[in-house]
Design an enzyme around this catalytic site. Structure first.
Site, PDB file in Angstrom:
ATOM      1  N   ARG A   1       0.830  -1.203   0.000  1.00  0.00           N
ATOM      2  CA  ARG A   1       0.000   0.000   0.000  1.00  0.00           C
ATOM      3  C   ARG A   1       0.857   1.243   0.000  1.00  0.00           C
ATOM      4  O   ARG A   1       1.742   1.383   0.848  1.00  0.00           O
ATOM      5  CB  ARG A   1      -0.924   0.030   1.220  1.00  0.00           C
ATOM      6  CG  ARG A   1      -2.071  -0.900   1.028  1.00  0.00           C
ATOM      7  CD  ARG A   1      -3.065  -0.819   2.149  1.00  0.00           C
ATOM      8  NE  ARG A   1      -3.820  -2.055   2.122  1.00  0.00           N
ATOM      9  CZ  ARG A   1      -4.724  -2.411   3.016  1.00  0.00           C
ATOM     10  NH1 ARG A   1      -4.982  -1.616   4.023  1.00  0.00           N
ATOM     11  NH2 ARG A   1      -5.347  -3.551   2.905  1.00  0.00           N
TER      12      ARG A   1
ATOM     13  N   SER B   1     -10.603  -5.393  14.103  1.00  0.00           N
ATOM     14  CA  SER B   1     -10.639  -4.305  13.124  1.00  0.00           C
ATOM     15  C   SER B   1     -11.807  -4.445  12.142  1.00  0.00           C
ATOM     16  O   SER B   1     -11.658  -4.162  10.967  1.00  0.00           O
ATOM     17  CB  SER B   1      -9.315  -4.273  12.375  1.00  0.00           C
ATOM     18  OG  SER B   1      -9.036  -5.559  11.813  1.00  0.00           O
TER      19      SER B   1
ATOM     20  N   THR C   1      -1.959 -10.577  13.676  1.00  0.00           N
ATOM     21  CA  THR C   1      -2.876  -9.713  12.927  1.00  0.00           C
ATOM     22  C   THR C   1      -2.735  -9.941  11.427  1.00  0.00           C
ATOM     23  O   THR C   1      -1.632 -10.047  10.908  1.00  0.00           O
ATOM     24  CB  THR C   1      -2.549  -8.242  13.262  1.00  0.00           C
ATOM     25  OG1 THR C   1      -2.841  -8.036  14.643  1.00  0.00           O
ATOM     26  CG2 THR C   1      -3.362  -7.282  12.421  1.00  0.00           C
TER      27      THR C   1
ATOM     28  N   ASP D   1     -13.229  -2.341  -0.048  1.00  0.00           N
ATOM     29  CA  ASP D   1     -13.113  -3.589  -0.820  1.00  0.00           C
ATOM     30  C   ASP D   1     -14.074  -4.669  -0.325  1.00  0.00           C
ATOM     31  O   ASP D   1     -13.986  -5.821  -0.766  1.00  0.00           O
ATOM     32  CB  ASP D   1     -11.666  -4.095  -0.818  1.00  0.00           C
ATOM     33  CG  ASP D   1     -11.161  -4.454   0.563  1.00  0.00           C
ATOM     34  OD1 ASP D   1     -11.588  -3.804   1.544  1.00  0.00           O
ATOM     35  OD2 ASP D   1     -10.330  -5.374   0.685  1.00  0.00           O
TER      36      ASP D   1
ATOM     37  N   LYS E   1     -11.742 -12.245   4.826  1.00  0.00           N
ATOM     38  CA  LYS E   1     -12.875 -11.822   5.627  1.00  0.00           C
ATOM     39  C   LYS E   1     -13.963 -11.341   4.665  1.00  0.00           C
ATOM     40  O   LYS E   1     -13.677 -10.983   3.533  1.00  0.00           O
ATOM     41  CB  LYS E   1     -12.478 -10.751   6.636  1.00  0.00           C
ATOM     42  CG  LYS E   1     -11.733  -9.552   6.106  1.00  0.00           C
ATOM     43  CD  LYS E   1     -11.239  -8.713   7.288  1.00  0.00           C
ATOM     44  CE  LYS E   1     -10.565  -7.419   6.859  1.00  0.00           C
ATOM     45  NZ  LYS E   1      -9.111  -7.556   6.706  1.00  0.00           N
TER      46      LYS E   1
ATOM     47  N   SER F   1      -8.141  -1.052   0.567  1.00  0.00           N
ATOM     48  CA  SER F   1      -9.165  -1.336   1.572  1.00  0.00           C
ATOM     49  C   SER F   1      -9.918  -0.089   2.047  1.00  0.00           C
ATOM     50  O   SER F   1     -10.523   0.594   1.246  1.00  0.00           O
ATOM     51  CB  SER F   1      -8.517  -2.087   2.728  1.00  0.00           C
ATOM     52  OG  SER F   1      -9.499  -2.606   3.568  1.00  0.00           O
ATOM     53  N   HIS F   2      -9.790   0.207   3.352  1.00  0.00           N
ATOM     54  CA  HIS F   2     -10.555   1.320   3.928  1.00  0.00           C
ATOM     55  C   HIS F   2      -9.814   2.657   3.814  1.00  0.00           C
ATOM     56  O   HIS F   2     -10.307   3.678   4.259  1.00  0.00           O
ATOM     57  CB  HIS F   2     -10.814   1.024   5.403  1.00  0.00           C
ATOM     58  CG  HIS F   2      -9.531   0.780   6.139  1.00  0.00           C
ATOM     59  ND1 HIS F   2      -8.829  -0.386   5.994  1.00  0.00           N
ATOM     60  CD2 HIS F   2      -8.810   1.571   6.948  1.00  0.00           C
ATOM     61  CE1 HIS F   2      -7.725  -0.305   6.715  1.00  0.00           C
ATOM     62  NE2 HIS F   2      -7.685   0.864   7.306  1.00  0.00           N
TER      63      HIS F   2
ATOM     64  N   GLU G   1     -11.384 -10.472  13.573  1.00  0.00           N
ATOM     65  CA  GLU G   1     -10.397  -9.524  14.071  1.00  0.00           C
ATOM     66  C   GLU G   1     -11.134  -8.319  14.657  1.00  0.00           C
ATOM     67  O   GLU G   1     -12.251  -7.993  14.222  1.00  0.00           O
ATOM     68  CB  GLU G   1      -9.494  -9.035  12.940  1.00  0.00           C
ATOM     69  CG  GLU G   1      -8.604 -10.100  12.341  1.00  0.00           C
ATOM     70  CD  GLU G   1      -7.552  -9.495  11.423  1.00  0.00           C
ATOM     71  OE1 GLU G   1      -6.399  -9.350  11.875  1.00  0.00           O
ATOM     72  OE2 GLU G   1      -7.867  -9.163  10.276  1.00  0.00           O
TER      73      GLU G   1
ATOM     74  N   ASP H   1     -14.507  -6.305   2.551  1.00  0.00           N
ATOM     75  CA  ASP H   1     -14.195  -7.397   3.478  1.00  0.00           C
ATOM     76  C   ASP H   1     -14.487  -7.047   4.932  1.00  0.00           C
ATOM     77  O   ASP H   1     -14.584  -7.937   5.773  1.00  0.00           O
ATOM     78  CB  ASP H   1     -12.764  -7.929   3.287  1.00  0.00           C
ATOM     79  CG  ASP H   1     -11.696  -6.865   3.423  1.00  0.00           C
ATOM     80  OD1 ASP H   1     -12.057  -5.678   3.606  1.00  0.00           O
ATOM     81  OD2 ASP H   1     -10.501  -7.206   3.320  1.00  0.00           O
ATOM     82  N   ARG H   2     -14.650  -5.753   5.246  1.00  0.00           N
ATOM     83  CA  ARG H   2     -14.975  -5.381   6.631  1.00  0.00           C
ATOM     84  C   ARG H   2     -16.452  -5.063   6.788  1.00  0.00           C
ATOM     85  O   ARG H   2     -17.108  -4.691   5.807  1.00  0.00           O
ATOM     86  CB  ARG H   2     -14.202  -4.117   7.036  1.00  0.00           C
ATOM     87  CG  ARG H   2     -12.716  -4.299   7.070  1.00  0.00           C
ATOM     88  CD  ARG H   2     -12.063  -3.055   7.642  1.00  0.00           C
ATOM     89  NE  ARG H   2     -10.618  -3.237   7.669  1.00  0.00           N
ATOM     90  CZ  ARG H   2      -9.809  -2.548   8.438  1.00  0.00           C
ATOM     91  NH1 ARG H   2     -10.275  -1.620   9.242  1.00  0.00           N
ATOM     92  NH2 ARG H   2      -8.509  -2.780   8.416  1.00  0.00           N
TER      93      ARG H   2
ATOM     94  N   ASP I   1     -16.387  -1.690   4.116  1.00  0.00           N
ATOM     95  CA  ASP I   1     -15.245  -0.877   3.690  1.00  0.00           C
ATOM     96  C   ASP I   1     -15.103  -0.903   2.167  1.00  0.00           C
ATOM     97  O   ASP I   1     -15.903  -1.522   1.455  1.00  0.00           O
ATOM     98  CB  ASP I   1     -13.954  -1.300   4.402  1.00  0.00           C
ATOM     99  CG  ASP I   1     -13.408  -2.628   3.914  1.00  0.00           C
ATOM    100  OD1 ASP I   1     -14.186  -3.420   3.350  1.00  0.00           O
ATOM    101  OD2 ASP I   1     -12.202  -2.882   4.095  1.00  0.00           O
TER     102      ASP I   1
HETATM  103  C1  VG1 Z   1      -5.143  -3.597   9.787  1.00  0.00           C
HETATM  104  C2  VG1 Z   1      -5.916  -4.342  10.856  1.00  0.00           C
HETATM  105  C3  VG1 Z   1      -5.889  -5.839  10.577  1.00  0.00           C
HETATM  106  C4  VG1 Z   1      -6.438  -6.103   9.166  1.00  0.00           C
HETATM  107  C5  VG1 Z   1      -5.650  -5.296   8.159  1.00  0.00           C
HETATM  108  C6  VG1 Z   1      -6.197  -5.433   6.750  1.00  0.00           C
HETATM  109  O1  VG1 Z   1      -3.782  -3.995   9.820  1.00  0.00           O
HETATM  110  O2  VG1 Z   1      -5.387  -4.067  12.127  1.00  0.00           O
HETATM  111  O3  VG1 Z   1      -6.646  -6.491  11.553  1.00  0.00           O
HETATM  112  O4  VG1 Z   1      -6.341  -7.470   8.847  1.00  0.00           O
HETATM  113  O5  VG1 Z   1      -5.692  -3.909   8.506  1.00  0.00           O
HETATM  114  O6  VG1 Z   1      -7.557  -5.108   6.671  1.00  0.00           O
HETATM  115  P1  VG1 Z   1      -2.631  -3.146  10.558  1.00  0.00           P
HETATM  116  O7  VG1 Z   1      -1.350  -3.875  10.246  1.00  0.00           O
HETATM  117  O8  VG1 Z   1      -2.693  -1.754   9.978  1.00  0.00           O
HETATM  118  O9  VG1 Z   1      -2.978  -3.129  11.999  1.00  0.00           O
HETATM  119  V1  VG1 Z   1      -8.192  -4.513   5.223  1.00  0.00           V
HETATM  120  O10 VG1 Z   1      -9.831  -4.502   5.306  1.00  0.00           O
HETATM  121  O11 VG1 Z   1      -7.402  -2.987   5.306  1.00  0.00           O
HETATM  122  O12 VG1 Z   1      -7.549  -5.429   4.009  1.00  0.00           O
HETATM  123 CO    CO Z   2     -10.752  -4.165   3.514  1.00  0.00          CO
END
Ligand code: VG1
Ligand code: CO
Length: 597
Positions: free
Chosen positions: A23, A377, A356, A289, A388, A117-118, A375, A291-292, A287
């Site tokens: 990213r 998150s 995580t 994509d 997810k 993602s978000h 998770e 998945d959340r 979110d």
């Molecule tokens: C974050 C969350 C983690 C999740 C990841 C991807 O990671 O804490 O639980 O799996 O985002 O989610 P980090 O390393 O920033 O804590 V998604 O929906 O952004 O693919």
């Molecule tokens: Co996502």
């Protein structure tokens, strides 16, 4: 005949995939020469040349700015590297869970997902590229490390610069490429395969009755201008009969309408406000994509994601899929609250604690050890795929509502009564200086590893906690024995309360420090206490111990869970009819503190 060109390039040193793919800011992909090309070539290079001529790759993304450019590059580089077949979502659109589903269904060697993602999108927002393997799950560390190694020494990449595909035309397009077998690009409906899968998991007749029968409930689903809009429209509205106006922000936009496509109380504020009106019984947001998910009950009753997976576990037989497969085991990421553990213990199910990131659940699922996981998150999912799955989680909750014929709030409170309650918060310190963050973690770890640390007592106000365990979380995969170290500094006190420090792996600038606090209360009299009061001493101890504020020059988190506390208050006080007072507090607190993840 399409021509292959070999382009000389210089390797980059920063293409290390994080928690969920690579990213970076869009500008990094756009302005650095060959930046995207290099990374795409590095991904394809991990697929053995001998395999490529029989290989299918699935490609899709969340619709964000730069996605279509990236897809054209993937097409051109795949063709030039001898990949045989690409399956791409219509107009490039495919949610992360749908890509996982299609990889499995088509027996593809893997897939490439274009999403951050978000994280916000648009020309000044973020972009991301993620590689998933043949199981449908995010590539495990062994493979992402390989991709990173290749990227650091890449001298050239192969591309068919003249090859262009029409992403808007459903069907197959075939091209002759050099000495390879004909190269096929297949554009597929973004939703069909995924919808068919859900029909096999849930009781659609019961859900239809719940959403559009004589005694139907009213739902409000917010796709936040992300990828999940077309899925919600087709599945929840058209097929399950929820009225068209129950789904909002359903057209994917390149910049998510200028918002964060992040389903939490801060960024899904519109949904929260609408839910507070009391017109809807169930609300959810997704979110970028897909998945959340965030689940809300009537009047905005908030379901903490760590609780959400625990509730689904406790009611898992409401979902026909699990009646067929049985329940093989449960799992949560390490910082996620222990709510799921309490269910596992009571129902005598195996529970796994992983680092995580969703990639750590895949091996357990493939080995038949894991059915349901989550998770903190806002991620919930099962072994139906290897990502997810936001819409799956919503249908899981609706299945529970249909079976139990109770409200979200009643189900949640009943759960706390039965299993006790885990109070949980997370503080995020975003974009702090990387050196300062690393030094803080290093010094804290050194202090924790001092032999005198175990057994040490820490006090704040009238509360005293004694250290039982202090470590840097390391995970040995029970299936392949691979070890993942440095997954978060963890202090567990003798009463089971936990304080965890972790550096995020999804940020695109500087470092993000996450502080997680989890505290368990079994006493049914105490489960409605003020969470802020319960967690405050632990927060205080954590901040003193780490000197987080002093070390980072911050006076507070960029975002935190306090807003969640306000919602808790709101509910308690609604019962005690002091609504206006609480709304006042709520408005004030929202002004000072946001939450994002
Ligand atoms: C974050 C969350 C983690 C999740 C990841 C991807 O990671 O804490 O639980 O799996 O985002 O989610 P980090 O390393 O920033 O804590 V998604 O929906 O952004 O693919
Ligand atoms: Co996502």
């Amino acid at each position: 005949m399409v021509k292959i060109t070999t382009v000389k390039t210089k390797p980059y040193t920063d293409q290390k995939p994080g928690t969920s793919g690579l990213r970076k800011r869009v500008t990094v992909f756009q302005q650095n020469q060959h930046y995207a090309e290099n990374f795409i070539q590095s991904i394809i290079s991990v697929i053995e040349p001998a395999e490529r001529q029989a290989a299918t790759l699935v490609v899709g993304g969340d619709g964000r700015f730069f996605m279509k450019d990236a897809i054209q590059l993937i097409v051109q580089i795949s063709a030039a590297n001898g990949i045989n077949h690409l399956v791409i979502g219509h107009n490039g659109i495919m949610s992360t869970p749908a890509v996982s589903c299609v990889i499995r269904k088509r027996k593809a060697v893997g897939g490439i997902i274009l999403t951050a993602s978000h994280n916000p999108g648009g020309p000044n927002g973020d972009f991301g590229i993620k590689y998933n393997i043949s199981s449908g799950g995010p590539a495990p560390e062994g493979i992402t490390n390989k991709i990173f190694e290749i990227s650091k020494s890449l001298q050239e990449y192969h591309i068919c610069p003249d090859l262009k595909v029409d992403l808007s035309k459903i069907g197959k397009q075939t091209f002759e490429v050099d000495t390879f077998k004909p190269f096929t690009v297949e554009i597929v409906d973004s939703v069909d395969d995924y919808a068919e899968m859900l029909r096999g998991i849930f009781d659609f007749a019961a859900l239809k009755e719940l959403l559009s029968g004589a005694n139907h409930i009213n739902v409000r689903l917010d796709a936040m201008h992300g990828v999940v809009g077309p899925y919600v429209k087709k599945i929840v509205c058209e097929e399950l009969g929820s009225p068209a106006n129950s789904a909002v922000n359903c057209v994917p936009q390149e910049d998510f309408g200028g918002h964060h496509p992040d389903p939490n109380l801060t960024y899904a504020a519109d949904l929260v406000k609408t839910m507070k009106g009391g017109e809807y019984d169930f609300g959810a947001a997704f979110d970028g994509d897909g998945d959340r998910n965030m689940v809300l009950g009537k009047h905005g009753f908030f379901v903490n994601p760590s609780d959400s997976v625990a509730v689904i576990a406790a009611n898992i037989k409401s979902i026909p899929y699990f009646q067929k497969t049985g329940v093989k085991g449960l799992a949560r990421s390490m910082p996620t609250s222990g709510a799921l553990d309490n269910v596992a213990k009571t129902l005598q199910m195996d529970l796994y604690e992983t680092p995580t990131g969703w990639k750590f659940f895949g091996n357990l699922m493939d080995a038949g050890k894991l059915s349901l996981c989550g998770e903190e998150s806002f991620g919930t999912g099962s072994d139906h795929i290897r990502e997810k799955d936001g819409l799956w989680a919503v249908l899981a909750w609706l299945s529970i509502l249909a079976t139990r014929k109770q409200s979200v709030e009643e189900i949640m409170k009943d759960h706390w009564q039965k299993f006790g309650r885990n109070f949980f918060t997370r503080y995020d310190y975003e974009e702090v200086d990387s050196d300062a963050a690393n030094k803080m973690m290093k010094d804290l770890e050194a202090a924790m590893f001092d032999p005198s640390f175990k057994g040490k007592k820490f006090s704040s106000g009238d509360k005293t906690y004694e250290v039982a365990i202090a470590d840097n979380f390391a995970y040995t995969d029970p299936v392949d024995g691979s070890v993942s170290k440095n997954q978060g500094l963890r202090i567990i006190f003798s009463d089971g309360s936990r304080v965890i420090f972790r550096l995020s792996g999804t940020g695109s600038a500087g470092a993000t420090i996450r502080l997680y606090i989890d505290s368990y209360e079994k006493d049914a009299q105490k489960i409605y206490q003020d969470p802020q009061a319960i967690l405050a001493p632990l927060v205080d101890i954590a901040l003193k111990l780490s000197q987080l504020h002093e070390r980072t020059g911050r006076t507070g988190p960029t975002s935190c869970f306090f807003v969640l506390f306000c919602f808790f208050f709101l509910n308690v006080c609604l019962i005690n009819s002091c609504h206006s007072f609480v709304c006042h507090i709520l408005t004030n607190m929202e002004r000072h503190c946001t939450f994002s993840s």
